[in-house]
Design a protein around this motif. Structure first.
Motif, mmCIF file in Angstrom:
data_model
loop_
_atom_site.group_PDB
_atom_site.id
_atom_site.type_symbol
_atom_site.label_atom_id
_atom_site.label_comp_id
_atom_site.label_asym_id
_atom_site.label_seq_id
_atom_site.Cartn_x
_atom_site.Cartn_y
_atom_site.Cartn_z
ATOM 1 N N PRO A 164 0.811 -1.125 0.089
ATOM 2 C CA PRO A 164 0.036 0.014 0.158
ATOM 3 C C PRO A 164 0.688 1.164 -0.032
ATOM 4 O O PRO A 164 0.293 2.368 -0.311
ATOM 5 N N HIS A 165 2.156 0.938 0.164
ATOM 6 C CA HIS A 165 2.915 2.231 0.351
ATOM 7 C C HIS A 165 3.910 2.330 -1.019
ATOM 8 O O HIS A 165 4.703 3.276 -1.187
ATOM 9 N N PHE A 166 3.500 1.539 -1.939
ATOM 10 C CA PHE A 166 4.264 1.680 -3.267
ATOM 11 C C PHE A 166 3.965 3.123 -3.839
ATOM 12 O O PHE A 166 3.032 3.591 -3.848
ATOM 13 N N GLY A 167 5.418 3.786 -4.117
ATOM 14 C CA GLY A 167 5.096 4.997 -4.815
ATOM 15 C C GLY A 167 5.483 5.933 -3.723
ATOM 16 O O GLY A 167 5.794 7.188 -4.302
ATOM 17 N N GLU A 168 5.833 5.738 -2.746
ATOM 18 C CA GLU A 168 5.898 6.870 -1.280
ATOM 19 C C GLU A 168 7.354 7.306 -1.431
ATOM 20 O O GLU A 168 7.813 8.094 -0.673
ATOM 21 N N VAL A 169 8.472 6.642 -2.094
ATOM 22 C CA VAL A 169 9.717 6.980 -2.019
ATOM 23 C C VAL A 169 10.079 8.073 -3.279
ATOM 24 O O VAL A 169 10.503 9.105 -2.906
#
Length: 409
Positions: A164-169
């Motif tokens: 669910p945190h994919f893309g947060e970097v």
């Protein structure tokens, strides 16, 4: 795999500052407050060519991170990998008609020599992808068991939708991710993938290429991102302080690695700060192996360039900035080095106590090495113009420049 010998870091009086540094994931500065042991993982080389100035600039940035932490009286647990099996390595070995393993060993040895010459502090653990395979296989199997991985013609892919945190970097949109995936080792156009940017975890054995026993995965070799995840989790655990590398690793490498680790552990985030160094250009283009526009550290050393001058040339640019290597950059560094060495060779000089604090303040402020160099320059000008009566000052300057900037005077 062994690292390189450590140069001694002089102890300085007083106390260093906690590091405030730019975090790619949040897009702004964060103040890091590690425990007694600061933990950092920096992605290493793929050893199919020698260390170029772009590499050196990246590792110089994270060497400064270590030196700031050491000055706060902390220990540093630094881990770095070597991607000693990957497509670019195999392609270079085939081009040059050499054994891929021998090529990797030769270039890794040269990298160690360059790092030693530049006084880069070595990692506590220096791990090759090949030696990490026994730890990689169980992680891929676990991702598969969690439903976060799937098979495609024998290859195993990670499903980015599982985190669910994919893309947060990186905070990139789908189109940008797809473009960068294609440019940086991915295969977004492969039919059958659930998402075009899903990265490979395990590549099934190909004819004529090296492969290893993958247990239930079958024979093959690991994908790029899971390699670093396995090494980082094994030696640092989740929530370590800094994940570092060049800005070209933000996506896909660090984005994917974070997702792998977060799904595997159920914890977030993988690292407290994602820190990225800028790119170095030559003749108007990013310095890269694929373009062949490289300035090699080893070549400069063979030409008789003092490694301390190379290091000063790197320090003259803020670590996050993109900049261009020129003959003038090196000449300016050589001139600066000569002035600094002449200044500290005198028997006395102006008090240097304030200078030490200026260097500390500059580096604690997002590794502002140019400001630190400017502070030393001001002391040197004062020394050259007026001198001073403090017999200990030249030694203090020499030790501070060595401890905090890694430059031996």
């Amino acid at each position: 795999m062994h690292a390189w010998p450590a140069s001694e870091v002089p102890a300085l009086p007083g106390q260093g500052r906690d590091l405030r540094i730019h975090d790619t994931a949040t897009g702004g500065p964060v103040t890091l407050d590690p425990g007694p042991v600061a933990r950092i993982y920096v992605c290493g080389i793929t050893p199919y060519d020698a260390t170029h100035i772009g590499h050196a600039a990246t590792y110089n940035a994270f060497d400064l991170v270590q030196r700031v932490w050491l000055d706060t009286k902390r220990q540093v647990h630094y881990v770095q990998n070597v991607t000693d099996i990957d497509d670019p390595l195999l392609e270079r070995a085939e081009r040059d008609d050499v054994d891929w393993a021998a090529l990797a060993e030769r270039e890794t040895a040269l990298f160690r020599e360059d790092m030693t010459a530049l006084r880069m502090l070595p990692p506590r653990h220096y791990i090759g992808a090949v030696e990490a395979i026994p730890g990689i296989v169980p992680l891929v199997e676990r991702l598969r068991d969690l439903g976060a991985a799937y098979e495609l013609d024998g290859d195993i892919y990670f499903s980015v939708d599982s985190d669910p945190h994919f893309g947060e970097v990186s905070h990139l949109d789908a189109a940008a991710m797809r473009l960068l995936s294609a440019e940086r080792g991915g295969d977004p156009d492969r039919p059958g993938k659930k998402d075009p940017v899903d990265p490979m975890l395990w590549m099934a054995a190909r004819e004529g290429e090296p492969s290893w026993d993958g247990g239930s995965l079958g024979r093959g070799r690991p994908g790029w991102h899971i390699e670093c995840v396995a090494i980082a989790l094994d030696h640092l655990g989740m929530g370590f302080d800094v994940q570092g590398g060049g800005s070209d690793l933000v996506f896909p490498h660090h984005e994917m690695g974070a997702s792998h680790a977060q799904v595997l552990t159920g914890e977030f985030p993988m690292a407290k700060a994602y820190v990225h160094a800028g790119m170095v250009a030559l003749h108007g283009e990013k310095m890269s192996k694929s373009k062949g526009n490289l300035v090699f550290v080893s070549a400069l050393r063979r030409e008789g360039v003092d490694p301390a001058a190379i290091r000063l040339a790197l320090l003259a640019h803020h670590y996050r900035a993109d900049w261009e290597w020129t003959d003038q950059v090196l000449e300016d560094a050589r001139t600066r080095l000569a002035h600094w060495r002449a200044a500290v060779s005198r028997p006395d000089g102006p008090s240097a106590d304030a200078l030490v604090e200026e260097i500390r303040d500059a580096l604690a402020n997002d590794l502002d090495a140019p400001a630190a160099l400017a502070a030393v320059d001001r002391w040197v000008v004062l020394q050259e113009s007026k001198g001073g009566t403090d017999a200990g000052a030249p030694g203090v300057v020499s030790r501070a420049v060595d401890a905090l900037l890694g430059v031996a005077l």
